[in-house]
Design a protein around this motif. Sequence first.
Motif, PDB file in Angstrom:
ATOM      1  N   ARG A 104      78.466  50.867  24.819  1.00 32.49           N
ATOM      2  CA  ARG A 104      78.421  50.528  23.388  1.00 32.49           C
ATOM      3  C   ARG A 104      77.236  51.219  22.704  1.00 32.49           C
ATOM      4  O   ARG A 104      77.375  51.813  21.618  1.00 32.49           O
ATOM      5  N   VAL A 105      76.048  51.168  23.322  1.00 31.19           N
ATOM      6  CA  VAL A 105      74.856  51.780  22.736  1.00 31.19           C
ATOM      7  C   VAL A 105      75.037  53.289  22.625  1.00 31.19           C
ATOM      8  O   VAL A 105      74.693  53.899  21.591  1.00 31.19           O
ATOM      9  N   PHE A 106      75.578  53.926  23.679  1.00 27.85           N
ATOM     10  CA  PHE A 106      75.745  55.377  23.644  1.00 27.85           C
ATOM     11  C   PHE A 106      76.663  55.810  22.509  1.00 27.85           C
ATOM     12  O   PHE A 106      76.352  56.748  21.763  1.00 27.85           O
ATOM     13  N   ARG A 107      77.797  55.153  22.372  1.00 28.40           N
ATOM     14  CA  ARG A 107      78.753  55.587  21.344  1.00 28.40           C
ATOM     15  C   ARG A 107      78.181  55.403  19.944  1.00 28.40           C
ATOM     16  O   ARG A 107      78.385  56.256  19.062  1.00 28.40           O
ATOM     17  N   GLU A 108      77.454  54.320  19.702  1.00 32.85           N
ATOM     18  CA  GLU A 108      76.850  54.134  18.377  1.00 32.85           C
ATOM     19  C   GLU A 108      75.731  55.143  18.154  1.00 32.85           C
ATOM     20  O   GLU A 108      75.585  55.702  17.047  1.00 32.85           O
ATOM     21  N   ALA A 109      74.933  55.406  19.205  1.00 26.72           N
ATOM     22  CA  ALA A 109      73.853  56.382  19.077  1.00 26.72           C
ATOM     23  C   ALA A 109      74.415  57.775  18.822  1.00 26.72           C
ATOM     24  O   ALA A 109      73.860  58.553  18.018  1.00 26.72           O
ATOM     25  N   ALA A 110      75.525  58.115  19.535  1.00 29.76           N
ATOM     26  CA  ALA A 110      76.140  59.428  19.324  1.00 29.76           C
ATOM     27  C   ALA A 110      76.644  59.561  17.887  1.00 29.76           C
ATOM     28  O   ALA A 110      76.500  60.624  17.251  1.00 29.76           O
ATOM     29  N   GLY A 111      77.231  58.478  17.343  1.00 30.20           N
ATOM     30  CA  GLY A 111      77.696  58.525  15.960  1.00 30.20           C
ATOM     31  C   GLY A 111      76.545  58.697  14.987  1.00 30.20           C
ATOM     32  O   GLY A 111      76.635  59.468  14.004  1.00 30.20           O
TER      33      GLY A 111
ATOM     34  N   HIS B 139      83.082  62.739  25.195  1.00 31.01           N
ATOM     35  CA  HIS B 139      83.017  62.139  23.854  1.00 31.01           C
ATOM     36  C   HIS B 139      82.166  62.994  22.924  1.00 31.01           C
ATOM     37  O   HIS B 139      82.533  63.203  21.742  1.00 31.01           O
ATOM     38  N   MET B 140      81.033  63.515  23.422  1.00 33.76           N
ATOM     39  CA  MET B 140      80.175  64.359  22.583  1.00 33.76           C
ATOM     40  C   MET B 140      80.903  65.637  22.170  1.00 33.76           C
ATOM     41  O   MET B 140      80.826  66.060  21.001  1.00 33.76           O
ATOM     42  N   ARG B 141      81.624  66.213  23.115  1.00 31.10           N
ATOM     43  CA  ARG B 141      82.373  67.427  22.771  1.00 31.10           C
ATOM     44  C   ARG B 141      83.493  67.113  21.783  1.00 31.10           C
ATOM     45  O   ARG B 141      83.786  67.900  20.874  1.00 31.10           O
ATOM     46  N   ALA B 142      84.113  65.949  21.962  1.00 26.53           N
ATOM     47  CA  ALA B 142      85.235  65.583  21.090  1.00 26.53           C
ATOM     48  C   ALA B 142      84.793  65.399  19.635  1.00 26.53           C
ATOM     49  O   ALA B 142      85.532  65.739  18.701  1.00 26.53           O
ATOM     50  N   ILE B 143      83.571  64.863  19.434  1.00 26.10           N
ATOM     51  CA  ILE B 143      83.124  64.627  18.049  1.00 26.10           C
ATOM     52  C   ILE B 143      82.292  65.790  17.520  1.00 26.10           C
ATOM     53  O   ILE B 143      81.840  65.772  16.367  1.00 26.10           O
ATOM     54  N   GLY B 144      82.046  66.806  18.372  1.00 24.52           N
ATOM     55  CA  GLY B 144      81.307  67.979  17.929  1.00 24.52           C
ATOM     56  C   GLY B 144      79.808  67.778  17.894  1.00 24.52           C
ATOM     57  O   GLY B 144      79.118  68.385  17.063  1.00 24.52           O
ATOM     58  N   LEU B 145      79.278  66.942  18.777  1.00 22.85           N
ATOM     59  CA  LEU B 145      77.838  66.680  18.811  1.00 22.85           C
ATOM     60  C   LEU B 145      77.187  67.562  19.863  1.00 22.85           C
ATOM     61  O   LEU B 145      77.526  67.476  21.041  1.00 22.85           O
TER      62      LEU B 145
ATOM     63  N   CYS C 113      71.139  66.997  20.811  1.00 20.76           N
ATOM     64  CA  CYS C 113      70.936  65.870  19.901  1.00 20.76           C
ATOM     65  C   CYS C 113      70.848  64.526  20.629  1.00 20.76           C
ATOM     66  O   CYS C 113      70.565  63.503  20.000  1.00 20.76           O
ATOM     67  N   ILE C 114      71.144  64.538  21.920  1.00 23.77           N
ATOM     68  CA  ILE C 114      71.087  63.307  22.718  1.00 23.77           C
ATOM     69  C   ILE C 114      70.160  63.542  23.911  1.00 23.77           C
ATOM     70  O   ILE C 114      70.172  64.613  24.520  1.00 23.77           O
ATOM     71  N   ALA C 115      69.369  62.563  24.201  1.00 20.42           N
ATOM     72  CA  ALA C 115      68.552  62.572  25.421  1.00 20.42           C
ATOM     73  C   ALA C 115      68.814  61.261  26.158  1.00 20.42           C
ATOM     74  O   ALA C 115      69.132  60.241  25.540  1.00 20.42           O
ATOM     75  N   ILE C 116      68.712  61.312  27.467  1.00 20.29           N
ATOM     76  CA  ILE C 116      68.871  60.071  28.225  1.00 20.29           C
ATOM     77  C   ILE C 116      67.534  59.738  28.883  1.00 20.29           C
ATOM     78  O   ILE C 116      66.837  60.614  29.392  1.00 20.29           O
ATOM     79  N   GLU C 117      67.175  58.469  28.822  1.00 20.71           N
ATOM     80  CA  GLU C 117      65.922  57.986  29.410  1.00 20.71           C
ATOM     81  C   GLU C 117      66.240  57.276  30.719  1.00 20.71           C
ATOM     82  O   GLU C 117      67.070  56.361  30.760  1.00 20.71           O
ATOM     83  N   ILE C 118      65.565  57.714  31.762  1.00 24.34           N
ATOM     84  CA  ILE C 118      65.763  57.107  33.080  1.00 24.34           C
ATOM     85  C   ILE C 118      64.422  56.585  33.590  1.00 24.34           C
ATOM     86  O   ILE C 118      63.363  56.998  33.107  1.00 24.34           O
TER      87      ILE C 118
END
Length: 680
Positions: A489-496, A533-539, A543-548
Amino acid sequence: MNRILLDQARELLQHLLQNPLVGIYLIQDGRFVYVNPCLAERFGYRQEEVCGKLGPADLIDGEPADYLKEGRQSLQGRHKDGRWVRMEFFRTATSFNGRPAAFGMAIDNSERHAAEQAVKEQLSFTSQLIEAIPNPLFYKDEAGRYLGCNKAFERFIGAPRETLLGKSVYDISPPDLAERYFSADQALFDKGGTQTYEASVEDAGGKRMDVMFYKATFRKAGKLGGLVGVIADITERKRSEAAVWHSANYDPLTDLPNRRLFLSLLQGALNAAPGGDAPLTVFFIDLDRFKEVNDTLGHERGDLLLIEAARRLELAVGQEGRVARLGGDEFTVIFSGRHTRPKLDELAARIIARMSEPFALGCDTAYVSASIGMTSCPDDARSLQQLLINADQAMYHAKALGRNRYCHFAPAMLEAVGERLQMGNDLRAAITAGQLQVHYQPVVELASGRIVGAEALVRWHHASRGWVSPARFIPVAEELGLINAIGERVFREAAGTALTLHRCAGLEAFQISVNVSPRQFVTPDALEGWLEHMRAIGLPGRCIAIEITEGLLLDERPEVARRLLEFRNADVEILLDDFGTGYSSMAYLKRFDIDSLKIDQSFVADMAGNGSDRAIVEAMIAMSRKLGLYVVAEGIETEAQRKVLCEAGCDFGQGYLFSAPVPRQRLLDMMRRPANGSER
């Protein structure tokens, strides 16, 4: 009168001569002077073929000199057809016509002889069979005296059977065993039938062995005649059974009682009192940071640590308690009897001190600690299940207080469990109803004050509790396996949100970071759809980083490295969160091609007034520069902290000095207006 007697004698003689069952004969000069029809027929001849023509040597197997002797003799007669006939001969010496003669009778005893021979053969067969039995076999009379045995029994007792006959068990066995054997025999004589029991004995050579006695009574002349017994060596069977039992009840690594045996021991300790609630105390022990040692040094070294931990536990506990391993790095101890609180504290402190000592694991040295929860019966609980729950909760409370300590159970801990359970139920409902929100905390370039990115953070506004801290519900989500759904849920909202900002003029390089749990990396399909999903929306990936977290870098499972590489190949940056709080090494930073380090806020908080923290932060920044990594400092709340970080060369920062986490629309508004400082 004499004539009458003479007539009767003649009549009796005539009867004997004509008797079909008794043969009558008269021998003189080596010939049969007379045979009656019965004797002639027994040999297959007519009476006239024998009288005066055949002699005893022709028909009877025996010495001729014996034919005139008085007495009784069992001999074989040769039948006319060649077969042998067994006869019993009764002879008396007499004279006939003035010369010596022998008069006698002969009775056919072939059937009796055959029966006797069959009995002899049967006895011989039985004797051979008994001797052939490899197990010791014996038989006794009704008084318990030995009547006989086989050679195997002779070897078993180390004495010939001749010395055994007529003796009892008291003559050949130790007093304690003799009394047991004698009592068992008497019980068998009283009840009859069969009897089976086991015993541990020594054979003639002094070898200790486990045996099984099989006994049965027998009757003789219609009454009890005695018993027969067989001894079977069951030493190997008992050893195998013991090995199977040990395997089922003991941990193969540490050789401590396993969970199954522990539960049995605990229930047995509880049952020691009439009410089933005997006084005792249970310690629940968990090794702190064992997984990190296991992951960094390997499972082989981890096993060595567990073996040594088990040994230390037993040394610390001594004879006062019973140690068990439940599994993994979890151990328990049962202390029977009532102990004072100071005594329990002393025992727990002793265990913690032992576990805090360095573990030498081959060429490596490891450090762990122990968290202990303790609960007592009947003070805290009276049932096995409740004791385990109490001890477990007390142990978790010790971990929550900072680990490397012990905690006594308190009822409030169960209330916390109930609250945690309720929170889990509410969290499930919140995910289903879409009640979780995503807020964003801006990331600022320290040199310019410009907002260059944001960290996506999940927030939960409970209907009755209000805002629930992530520190409370994220661990619950991890435990219940809900973190994957929340992360998605967080990823999809952040990607948007990132896509919206990417399309704004001048914000193409704006980056939003998303926290990813280690569980998501090892759960099948948890992250599989993110790049698609990122490729599908053209992101764009940048523009995205993941924190581990640092713990993920220690995970050697191939899917972790594979997924990190997939993100790097898609230009998604990797940020290492909470740097300095774990066990990372430079090798891991280079191996996984990390882009950025986030200095944990615990170092930033006292940096301005604490020289040690400031030195640590400056060293982290200098190291990052050497490795080509950029640095983000978390938890910046004062201008003094910002100034020190800028002087040390820190690239970026986030914290309440610049902005608290804000809803999506607030972030969009902040980015669409000209940058003019902070949002506090």
